[in-house]
Design a protein around this motif. Sequence first.
Motif, PDB file in Angstrom:
ATOM      1  N   VAL A 281      -9.015   3.126 -16.340  1.00  0.00           N
ATOM      2  CA  VAL A 281      -8.691   4.397 -15.290  1.00  0.00           C
ATOM      3  C   VAL A 281      -8.089   5.823 -16.558  1.00  0.00           C
ATOM      4  O   VAL A 281      -6.686   4.974 -17.144  1.00  0.00           O
ATOM      5  CB  VAL A 281      -7.562   4.067 -14.969  1.00  0.00           C
ATOM      6  N   LEU A 283      -6.766   8.922 -15.437  1.00  0.00           N
ATOM      7  CA  LEU A 283      -6.372  10.137 -14.715  1.00  0.00           C
ATOM      8  C   LEU A 283      -6.050   9.120 -13.584  1.00  0.00           C
ATOM      9  O   LEU A 283      -7.225   8.775 -13.020  1.00  0.00           O
ATOM     10  CB  LEU A 283      -6.947  11.296 -14.954  1.00  0.00           C
ATOM     11  N   ALA A 284      -4.820   9.922 -12.521  1.00  0.00           N
ATOM     12  CA  ALA A 284      -4.789   9.062 -12.048  1.00  0.00           C
ATOM     13  C   ALA A 284      -3.772   9.675 -10.809  1.00  0.00           C
ATOM     14  O   ALA A 284      -2.354   9.416 -12.130  1.00  0.00           O
ATOM     15  CB  ALA A 284      -4.383   7.127 -11.654  1.00  0.00           C
ATOM     16  N   VAL A 285      -4.153  10.104 -10.119  1.00  0.00           N
ATOM     17  CA  VAL A 285      -3.355  11.025  -8.836  1.00  0.00           C
ATOM     18  C   VAL A 285      -2.895  10.184  -8.006  1.00  0.00           C
ATOM     19  O   VAL A 285      -3.931   9.771  -7.474  1.00  0.00           O
ATOM     20  CB  VAL A 285      -4.260  12.110  -8.842  1.00  0.00           C
ATOM     21  N   THR A 286      -1.330  10.095  -7.785  1.00  0.00           N
ATOM     22  CA  THR A 286      -1.268   9.541  -5.988  1.00  0.00           C
ATOM     23  C   THR A 286      -0.554  10.737  -5.493  1.00  0.00           C
ATOM     24  O   THR A 286       1.433  11.096  -5.901  1.00  0.00           O
ATOM     25  CB  THR A 286      -0.546   8.456  -6.497  1.00  0.00           C
ATOM     26  N   SER A 312      -4.646  12.148  -3.683  1.00  0.00           N
ATOM     27  CA  SER A 312      -5.062  11.360  -4.716  1.00  0.00           C
ATOM     28  C   SER A 312      -6.385  10.993  -5.162  1.00  0.00           C
ATOM     29  O   SER A 312      -7.243  11.285  -4.255  1.00  0.00           O
ATOM     30  CB  SER A 312      -4.426   9.903  -4.137  1.00  0.00           C
ATOM     31  N   GLU A 314      -8.655   9.599  -8.481  1.00  0.00           N
ATOM     32  CA  GLU A 314      -8.455   8.104 -10.322  1.00  0.00           C
ATOM     33  C   GLU A 314      -9.965   8.909 -11.377  1.00  0.00           C
ATOM     34  O   GLU A 314     -10.641   8.627 -10.345  1.00  0.00           O
ATOM     35  CB  GLU A 314      -8.095   6.952 -10.298  1.00  0.00           C
ATOM     36  N   ARG A 316     -11.981   7.350 -14.176  1.00  0.00           N
ATOM     37  CA  ARG A 316     -12.341   6.167 -15.153  1.00  0.00           C
ATOM     38  C   ARG A 316     -12.650   6.968 -16.850  1.00  0.00           C
ATOM     39  O   ARG A 316     -13.919   8.257 -17.045  1.00  0.00           O
ATOM     40  CB  ARG A 316     -13.260   5.464 -15.260  1.00  0.00           C
ATOM     41  N   ILE A 349       1.797  11.426 -11.642  1.00  0.00           N
ATOM     42  CA  ILE A 349       0.472  11.234 -12.252  1.00  0.00           C
ATOM     43  C   ILE A 349       0.255  10.351 -13.517  1.00  0.00           C
ATOM     44  O   ILE A 349       1.083  10.677 -13.797  1.00  0.00           O
ATOM     45  CB  ILE A 349       0.331  12.766 -12.882  1.00  0.00           C
ATOM     46  N   GLU A 350      -0.534   9.414 -13.960  1.00  0.00           N
ATOM     47  CA  GLU A 350      -0.676   8.631 -15.036  1.00  0.00           C
ATOM     48  C   GLU A 350      -1.629   8.972 -15.723  1.00  0.00           C
ATOM     49  O   GLU A 350      -3.219   9.326 -14.988  1.00  0.00           O
ATOM     50  CB  GLU A 350      -0.554   7.171 -14.463  1.00  0.00           C
TER      51      GLU A 350
END
Length: 541
Positions: A281, A283-286, A312, A314, A316, A349-350
């Motif tokens: 992944v 970019l991961a948005v939560t 939210s 993600e 990859r 935000i990761e």
Amino acid sequence: METTAPETTLTVSVQHLALRLPRGADRDYALADLSFDLPAGEILCIVGESGSGKSLCAQTLMGLLPRAISVERGAALFDGIDLISVDAATLRTLRGRRVGMIFQEPMTALNPSMRIENQIMEVFEAHDLLSPAERRARALDLAREVQLPDPEQAIKAYPHQLSGGQRQRAMIAMALALEPALLIADEPTTALDVTTQAQILKLMREIQRRRNMAVIFITHDFGVVSDIADRVLVLEKGIVVEQGAAREVLSNPQHPYTRALLAAVPSGTPAIRPDAPEQPVALAVTNLNKSYRSKAGMFGAVRSVRAVKDVSFEIRRGRTLGLVGESGSGKSTVARLVTRINEPDSGGIELGGQDYRALRGEELRQQRSRIQMVFQDPFSSLNPRRKVGLSIADGPIARGVARHEALDNARALLGLVGLDARSADRLPHEFSGGQRQRIGIARALALEPDVLVADEAVSALDVTVQAQVLKLLDELKRRLNLAMLFITHDLHVAAQVCDDIAVMRFGEIVEMGPTRDIFLNPQHGYTKQLLAAIPGSVRRH
């Protein structure tokens, strides 16, 4: 009992029109030997890429040609009056009263300091028609005819207080105020969402039929052509390469250029993408949230608008997520939040597993390179006084890369996006719109990002240039193993480049899944509405 169609009379006859370009232009004539006839009650669509001369044809009929362009020969007859040789006073009388025009961008065509009501009334005032009370009543009638929501309040508003579709309806009301016999519409739906575009096209067709108007509709969108045109005229670099009945041109095009334009139209059928190994992944948005506070007037109450609500998703590496929806749905706000151009109120935000929201100061500045953005309008996002090579190299130089190394890399990136490395020494205005967008992509790639955010990156481009840029983005994603967030209001485009789609409405994601599932088996009513509003499909060749 048999009924016969009402007899139509010839409204417009353009005969052997030639417009000469100034010395040093890329060709001698903006339009060369343009001829067509348009009777009352018909819609003629003039189609071609940017620079083909479409808009100059409209400007000639309205007497609005730029001074640098001259009419070398030809005539433009409107009910027997030559609009090219007529005196200025007669032309002023004809404008509005007999010939109306709808411009591409209503925000620039409308006066920002006047209420909509006064701008419609001004049309009657300019021609010394009706009393003030009658003008006001007629303005309200026109607002109702063009289906402005809450017309009594809408006409009291200023342009900036209306949506894009509402402003375009106001422009149509002004163009129709004096019931012209000829209506010229220059790309009136290009910047509109698919649902708003469908409404405007339906409205124009209804009014045109009711009033038996002749309409010249200028566009580069063959989906629009298939929805609205009776006849089509195709221009390539100022030359008519094909014209005829819309059904015939769309189903059996004769000229290679027409076939190329049709072939470049996104099909609306999602591409079949080969399965690939699942990657990390990027970019991961939560549960992302953002509200804006606004005030109604100087002394009005402050109100809060939730632009993004618990979003939210993600993405990859090696995949593209399309974020689709109408204007105001929150798409671009999400783009600005994930790139931290704006800060979210809450949510996570990761980037590659790292907490991107927690970064501050120098650490944030160093990590910004991992997520880069390609903007909608490359001309306004590029410094007009700075050579494009330097614009591309600026980011790496700011991060400590030696100037000569950064410039060498900029030239290599120009080659990667399909431009000559020597282009580095030219200024933005020396490039076409599609070339500037390629430069914008090269600049975003200069910092070697993991995630590329493309915000309406092809919405302003011609269909053939759009196809080229979409292909480029897809190739770069695979070659560089990027994750891409692709923001668009055009579902045809999303179908071509996106592995997955998230549909946004009023700040929320209402449906998300693989592109083929969204297109072939939509679950949410709003998704079905967006798909139903796509302009008529045209046969591919």
